[in-house]
Scaffold this motif. Structure first.
Motif, PDB file in Angstrom:
ATOM      1  N   VAL A  69      -1.528  -5.991  -7.945  1.00 55.86           N
ATOM      2  CA  VAL A  69      -1.492  -6.490  -9.321  1.00 55.86           C
ATOM      3  C   VAL A  69      -1.145  -7.978  -9.344  1.00 55.86           C
ATOM      4  O   VAL A  69      -1.737  -8.751 -10.111  1.00 55.86           O
ATOM      5  CB  VAL A  69      -0.507  -5.656 -10.167  1.00 55.86           C
ATOM      6  CG1 VAL A  69      -0.287  -6.263 -11.536  1.00 55.86           C
ATOM      7  CG2 VAL A  69      -1.015  -4.215 -10.287  1.00 55.86           C
ATOM      8  N   ALA A  70      -0.230  -8.408  -8.475  1.00 59.02           N
ATOM      9  CA  ALA A  70       0.138  -9.830  -8.397  1.00 59.02           C
ATOM     10  C   ALA A  70      -1.047 -10.692  -7.971  1.00 59.02           C
ATOM     11  O   ALA A  70      -1.126 -11.864  -8.333  1.00 59.02           O
ATOM     12  CB  ALA A  70       1.301 -10.023  -7.427  1.00 59.02           C
ATOM     13  N   ALA A  71      -1.984 -10.099  -7.232  1.00 58.31           N
ATOM     14  CA  ALA A  71      -3.179 -10.836  -6.805  1.00 58.31           C
ATOM     15  C   ALA A  71      -4.230 -10.904  -7.908  1.00 58.31           C
ATOM     16  O   ALA A  71      -5.288 -11.496  -7.723  1.00 58.31           O
ATOM     17  CB  ALA A  71      -3.770 -10.180  -5.555  1.00 58.31           C
ATOM     18  N   GLY A  72      -3.943 -10.275  -9.046  1.00 66.08           N
ATOM     19  CA  GLY A  72      -4.874 -10.320 -10.170  1.00 66.08           C
ATOM     20  C   GLY A  72      -5.906  -9.205 -10.179  1.00 66.08           C
ATOM     21  O   GLY A  72      -6.819  -9.204 -10.991  1.00 66.08           O
ATOM     22  N   ALA A  73      -5.752  -8.248  -9.288  1.00 71.00           N
ATOM     23  CA  ALA A  73      -6.677  -7.114  -9.231  1.00 71.00           C
ATOM     24  C   ALA A  73      -6.176  -5.994 -10.143  1.00 71.00           C
ATOM     25  O   ALA A  73      -4.985  -5.924 -10.450  1.00 71.00           O
ATOM     26  CB  ALA A  73      -6.790  -6.617  -7.795  1.00 71.00           C
ATOM     27  N   PRO A  74      -7.075  -5.113 -10.549  1.00 72.20           N
ATOM     28  CA  PRO A  74      -6.641  -3.969 -11.361  1.00 72.20           C
ATOM     29  C   PRO A  74      -5.709  -3.053 -10.561  1.00 72.20           C
ATOM     30  O   PRO A  74      -5.791  -2.999  -9.335  1.00 72.20           O
ATOM     31  CB  PRO A  74      -7.936  -3.231 -11.685  1.00 72.20           C
ATOM     32  CG  PRO A  74      -9.050  -4.128 -11.293  1.00 72.20           C
ATOM     33  CD  PRO A  74      -8.508  -5.127 -10.333  1.00 72.20           C
ATOM     34  N   GLU A  75      -4.865  -2.325 -11.268  1.00 74.78           N
ATOM     35  CA  GLU A  75      -3.964  -1.399 -10.587  1.00 74.78           C
ATOM     36  C   GLU A  75      -4.778  -0.357  -9.827  1.00 74.78           C
ATOM     37  O   GLU A  75      -5.690   0.259 -10.376  1.00 74.78           O
ATOM     38  CB  GLU A  75      -3.040  -0.711 -11.588  1.00 74.78           C
ATOM     39  CG  GLU A  75      -1.972   0.103 -10.904  1.00 74.78           C
ATOM     40  CD  GLU A  75      -0.822   0.471 -11.816  1.00 74.78           C
ATOM     41  OE1 GLU A  75      -0.308   1.582 -11.634  1.00 74.78           O
ATOM     42  OE2 GLU A  75      -0.452  -0.331 -12.689  1.00 74.78           O
ATOM     43  N   PRO A  76      -4.450  -0.146  -8.555  1.00 76.65           N
ATOM     44  CA  PRO A  76      -5.236   0.785  -7.744  1.00 76.65           C
ATOM     45  C   PRO A  76      -4.824   2.238  -7.974  1.00 76.65           C
ATOM     46  O   PRO A  76      -3.745   2.526  -8.484  1.00 76.65           O
ATOM     47  CB  PRO A  76      -4.896   0.371  -6.314  1.00 76.65           C
ATOM     48  CG  PRO A  76      -3.484  -0.115  -6.424  1.00 76.65           C
ATOM     49  CD  PRO A  76      -3.414  -0.801  -7.769  1.00 76.65           C
ATOM     50  N   GLN A  77      -5.696   3.123  -7.547  1.00 77.83           N
ATOM     51  CA  GLN A  77      -5.346   4.537  -7.463  1.00 77.83           C
ATOM     52  C   GLN A  77      -4.385   4.672  -6.285  1.00 77.83           C
ATOM     53  O   GLN A  77      -4.469   3.898  -5.317  1.00 77.83           O
ATOM     54  CB  GLN A  77      -6.611   5.345  -7.211  1.00 77.83           C
ATOM     55  CG  GLN A  77      -6.387   6.829  -7.036  1.00 77.83           C
ATOM     56  CD  GLN A  77      -7.698   7.555  -6.776  1.00 77.83           C
ATOM     57  OE1 GLN A  77      -8.771   7.127  -7.182  1.00 77.83           O
ATOM     58  NE2 GLN A  77      -7.602   8.673  -6.072  1.00 77.83           N
ATOM     59  N   THR A  78      -3.474   5.630  -6.330  1.00 78.09           N
ATOM     60  CA  THR A  78      -2.551   5.838  -5.213  1.00 78.09           C
ATOM     61  C   THR A  78      -2.593   7.295  -4.764  1.00 78.09           C
ATOM     62  O   THR A  78      -2.836   8.189  -5.567  1.00 78.09           O
ATOM     63  CB  THR A  78      -1.104   5.464  -5.586  1.00 78.09           C
ATOM     64  OG1 THR A  78      -0.668   6.280  -6.671  1.00 78.09           O
ATOM     65  CG2 THR A  78      -1.002   3.990  -5.963  1.00 78.09           C
ATOM     66  N   GLU A  79      -2.361   7.481  -3.488  1.00 73.59           N
ATOM     67  CA  GLU A  79      -2.339   8.822  -2.901  1.00 73.59           C
ATOM     68  C   GLU A  79      -1.173   8.906  -1.931  1.00 73.59           C
ATOM     69  O   GLU A  79      -1.126   8.162  -0.949  1.00 73.59           O
ATOM     70  CB  GLU A  79      -3.632   9.119  -2.141  1.00 73.59           C
ATOM     71  CG  GLU A  79      -4.873   9.154  -2.989  1.00 73.59           C
ATOM     72  CD  GLU A  79      -5.079  10.482  -3.688  1.00 73.59           C
ATOM     73  OE1 GLU A  79      -4.395  11.475  -3.351  1.00 73.59           O
ATOM     74  OE2 GLU A  79      -5.932  10.517  -4.587  1.00 73.59           O
ATOM     75  N   LEU A  80      -0.235   9.798  -2.202  1.00 71.53           N
ATOM     76  CA  LEU A  80       0.814  10.139  -1.251  1.00 71.53           C
ATOM     77  C   LEU A  80       0.390  11.449  -0.607  1.00 71.53           C
ATOM     78  O   LEU A  80       0.138  12.436  -1.304  1.00 71.53           O
ATOM     79  CB  LEU A  80       2.158  10.314  -1.959  1.00 71.53           C
ATOM     80  CG  LEU A  80       2.753   9.048  -2.554  1.00 71.53           C
ATOM     81  CD1 LEU A  80       3.941   9.382  -3.439  1.00 71.53           C
ATOM     82  CD2 LEU A  80       3.170   8.099  -1.447  1.00 71.53           C
ATOM     83  N   VAL A  81       0.288  11.442   0.716  1.00 72.78           N
ATOM     84  CA  VAL A  81      -0.276  12.592   1.423  1.00 72.78           C
ATOM     85  C   VAL A  81       0.720  13.077   2.469  1.00 72.78           C
ATOM     86  O   VAL A  81       1.158  12.295   3.318  1.00 72.78           O
ATOM     87  CB  VAL A  81      -1.612  12.217   2.110  1.00 72.78           C
ATOM     88  CG1 VAL A  81      -2.204  13.417   2.830  1.00 72.78           C
ATOM     89  CG2 VAL A  81      -2.597  11.656   1.084  1.00 72.78           C
ATOM     90  N   GLU A  82       1.046  14.364   2.413  1.00 69.44           N
ATOM     91  CA  GLU A  82       1.932  14.928   3.424  1.00 69.44           C
ATOM     92  C   GLU A  82       1.166  15.073   4.732  1.00 69.44           C
ATOM     93  O   GLU A  82       0.058  15.612   4.755  1.00 69.44           O
ATOM     94  CB  GLU A  82       2.451  16.293   2.980  1.00 69.44           C
ATOM     95  CG  GLU A  82       3.422  16.888   3.981  1.00 69.44           C
ATOM     96  CD  GLU A  82       4.020  18.209   3.518  1.00 69.44           C
ATOM     97  OE1 GLU A  82       4.568  18.909   4.389  1.00 69.44           O
ATOM     98  OE2 GLU A  82       3.924  18.543   2.329  1.00 69.44           O
ATOM     99  N   GLY A  83       1.740  14.568   5.816  1.00 69.65           N
ATOM    100  CA  GLY A  83       1.117  14.701   7.128  1.00 69.65           C
ATOM    101  C   GLY A  83       1.109  13.395   7.881  1.00 69.65           C
ATOM    102  O   GLY A  83       1.827  12.455   7.553  1.00 69.65           O
TER     103      GLY A  83
END
Length: 136
Positions: A69-83
């Motif tokens: 976001v600080a770089a001016g890009a849209p907020e990304p999708q996030t994935e927390l993955v067990e493993g």
């Protein structure tokens, strides 16, 4: 080549945040591109030594999102993955039909000698898309 779906791995390390910066740069010219920040975690006592706890993984993802976001890009999708980290990156990339995976040459895990860490090595050999490994 323009990438439309980019998966980037983070573990909160400085080198992984540099990889986040490179992933953002890969998407700069593509208005409809999607960035997905991925972080692996494991519950205490699990078989994945060196993987982050759920809390540390959430903090790593927050830091990466703030950087995007600080770089001016849209907020990304996030994935927390067990493993394991490599399996998290590969499974998200496949599920999201990613055309690029970006990751650091080394993260927080123990160094096993010169060259690539174990996560980039596995990802390079198993990915069904392009892989960009970012040097320290």
């Amino acid at each position: 080549m323009s990438y439309t779906t980019v998966v980037v791995g983070t573990d909160g390390s400085t080198s992984s945040l540099v990889a986040v910066d490179r992933a953002v740069a890969q998407l700069a010219d593509t208005a409809e591109a999607q960035l997905i920040v991925v972080c692996a975690y494991c519950p205490a006592g699990s078989e994945y030594d060196g993987t982050l706890t759920p809390r540390a993984a959430q903090e790593a993802v927050r830091a990466a999102v703030a950087r995007v976001v600080a770089a001016g890009a849209p907020e990304p999708q996030t994935e927390l993955v067990e493993g394991s980290a490599h399996q998290a990156l590969l499974s998200v990339a496949e599920a999201q039909s990613a055309d690029l995976i970006v990751l650091a040459k080394r993260g927080l895990g123990p160094a096993t000698g010169p060259g690539l860490g174990s996560v980039p090595s596995v990802v390079i050999h198993r990915a069904g898309c392009d892989v960009l490994v970012v040097a320290d």
